[in-house]
Motif scaffolding. Sequence first.
Motif, PDB file in Angstrom:
ATOM      1  N   PHE A 118       0.830  -1.211   0.000  1.00  0.00           N
ATOM      2  CA  PHE A 118       0.000   0.000   0.000  1.00  0.00           C
ATOM      3  C   PHE A 118       0.866   1.263   0.000  1.00  0.00           C
ATOM      4  CE2 PHE A 118      -2.183   3.333   2.471  1.00  0.00           C
ATOM      5  CZ  PHE A 118      -3.233   3.595   1.600  1.00  0.00           C
ATOM      6  N   PHE A 119       1.896   1.306   0.842  1.00  0.00           N
ATOM      7  CA  PHE A 119       2.759   2.497   0.886  1.00  0.00           C
ATOM      8  C   PHE A 119       3.581   2.658  -0.391  1.00  0.00           C
ATOM      9  CE2 PHE A 119       2.156   2.453   5.578  1.00  0.00           C
ATOM     10  CZ  PHE A 119       1.644   3.738   5.684  1.00  0.00           C
ATOM     11  N   LEU A 120       4.018   1.572  -0.998  1.00  0.00           N
ATOM     12  CA  LEU A 120       4.726   1.663  -2.276  1.00  0.00           C
ATOM     13  C   LEU A 120       3.802   2.219  -3.366  1.00  0.00           C
ATOM     14  CD1 LEU A 120       6.836  -1.616  -2.331  1.00  0.00           C
ATOM     15  CD2 LEU A 120       7.672   0.728  -2.152  1.00  0.00           C
ATOM     16  N   PHE A 121       2.552   1.764  -3.376  1.00  0.00           N
ATOM     17  CA  PHE A 121       1.570   2.274  -4.339  1.00  0.00           C
ATOM     18  C   PHE A 121       1.299   3.760  -4.096  1.00  0.00           C
ATOM     19  CE2 PHE A 121      -2.919   2.919  -5.589  1.00  0.00           C
ATOM     20  CZ  PHE A 121      -2.778   2.688  -6.944  1.00  0.00           C
ATOM     21  N   LEU A 122       1.151   4.153  -2.834  1.00  0.00           N
ATOM     22  CA  LEU A 122       0.916   5.554  -2.484  1.00  0.00           C
ATOM     23  C   LEU A 122       2.121   6.419  -2.859  1.00  0.00           C
ATOM     24  CD1 LEU A 122      -1.159   7.401  -1.119  1.00  0.00           C
ATOM     25  CD2 LEU A 122       0.036   7.014   1.024  1.00  0.00           C
ATOM     26  N   TYR A 123       3.325   5.910  -2.658  1.00  0.00           N
ATOM     27  CA  TYR A 123       4.548   6.626  -3.028  1.00  0.00           C
ATOM     28  C   TYR A 123       4.606   6.833  -4.547  1.00  0.00           C
ATOM     29  CZ  TYR A 123       9.484   7.612  -3.755  1.00  0.00           C
ATOM     30  OH  TYR A 123      10.663   8.177  -4.155  1.00  0.00           O
ATOM     31  N   GLN A 124       4.263   5.800  -5.312  1.00  0.00           N
ATOM     32  CA  GLN A 124       4.276   5.896  -6.778  1.00  0.00           C
ATOM     33  C   GLN A 124       3.298   6.960  -7.256  1.00  0.00           C
ATOM     34  OE1 GLN A 124       6.251   4.546  -8.955  1.00  0.00           O
ATOM     35  NE2 GLN A 124       5.197   5.376 -10.721  1.00  0.00           N
ATOM     36  N   ILE A 125       2.116   7.010  -6.677  1.00  0.00           N
ATOM     37  CA  ILE A 125       1.131   8.026  -7.058  1.00  0.00           C
ATOM     38  C   ILE A 125       1.647   9.417  -6.716  1.00  0.00           C
ATOM     39  CG2 ILE A 125      -1.170   8.937  -6.510  1.00  0.00           C
ATOM     40  CD1 ILE A 125      -2.117   6.061  -6.249  1.00  0.00           C
ATOM     41  N   GLY A 126       2.270   9.556  -5.559  1.00  0.00           N
ATOM     42  CA  GLY A 126       2.805  10.860  -5.145  1.00  0.00           C
ATOM     43  C   GLY A 126       3.925  11.344  -6.044  1.00  0.00           C
ATOM     44  N   ILE A 127       4.779  10.461  -6.483  1.00  0.00           N
ATOM     45  CA  ILE A 127       5.896  10.828  -7.348  1.00  0.00           C
ATOM     46  C   ILE A 127       5.413  11.141  -8.760  1.00  0.00           C
ATOM     47  CG2 ILE A 127       8.027   9.953  -8.416  1.00  0.00           C
ATOM     48  CD1 ILE A 127       8.358  10.695  -5.525  1.00  0.00           C
TER      49      ILE A 127
END
Length: 164
Positions: free
Chosen positions: A9-18
């Motif tokens: 979940f945090f990796l997915f959220l990080y990808q969206i943020g970047i």
Amino acid sequence: MKRKLLIVFFLFLYQIGISQTGRFVYGKVVNNEAPIKGVEVISLNTKKNTITDRNGHFSIIVNPKDILIFVSKHYETKRVSLDSNHFENYDFTITLTQKKEQLEEVVITSIATPRFDSQKIVDGSHFYNLQSSPKNRLIYDGTIENGIDFVRIYKDVQKKLAKE
């Protein structure tokens, strides 16, 4: 299991943020320092568009090195390439020039005098008088609506033959 799901979940959220590199750019569209309302502002890279308000202000999400197109019916279309200067100032002014409209060729001639034809006036008034009176369509009066007036035609033919 919860830990793995939390990491994904945090990796997915990080990808969206970047991936969200677009930023809002604010500006004003003017002509001779007067604001222009209703100008469409289109971003080519982000495929977003907006319309200026009554004060000529707009805001749109753009990416670095994007191209903005300003389109209006009464003004020339303008393209602006964005650079780092536009992102630092956040607010810039675009000046549009009015379109030059050229009329087609106009030819002036003398006015021809109309020919006077009294028969057309008589025929027109006779026809329109019949049409102007209201009719009760529920009662049959023996006439044919929009029919031919044979009596009038007979009288006109008699007059023509009498003259000859």
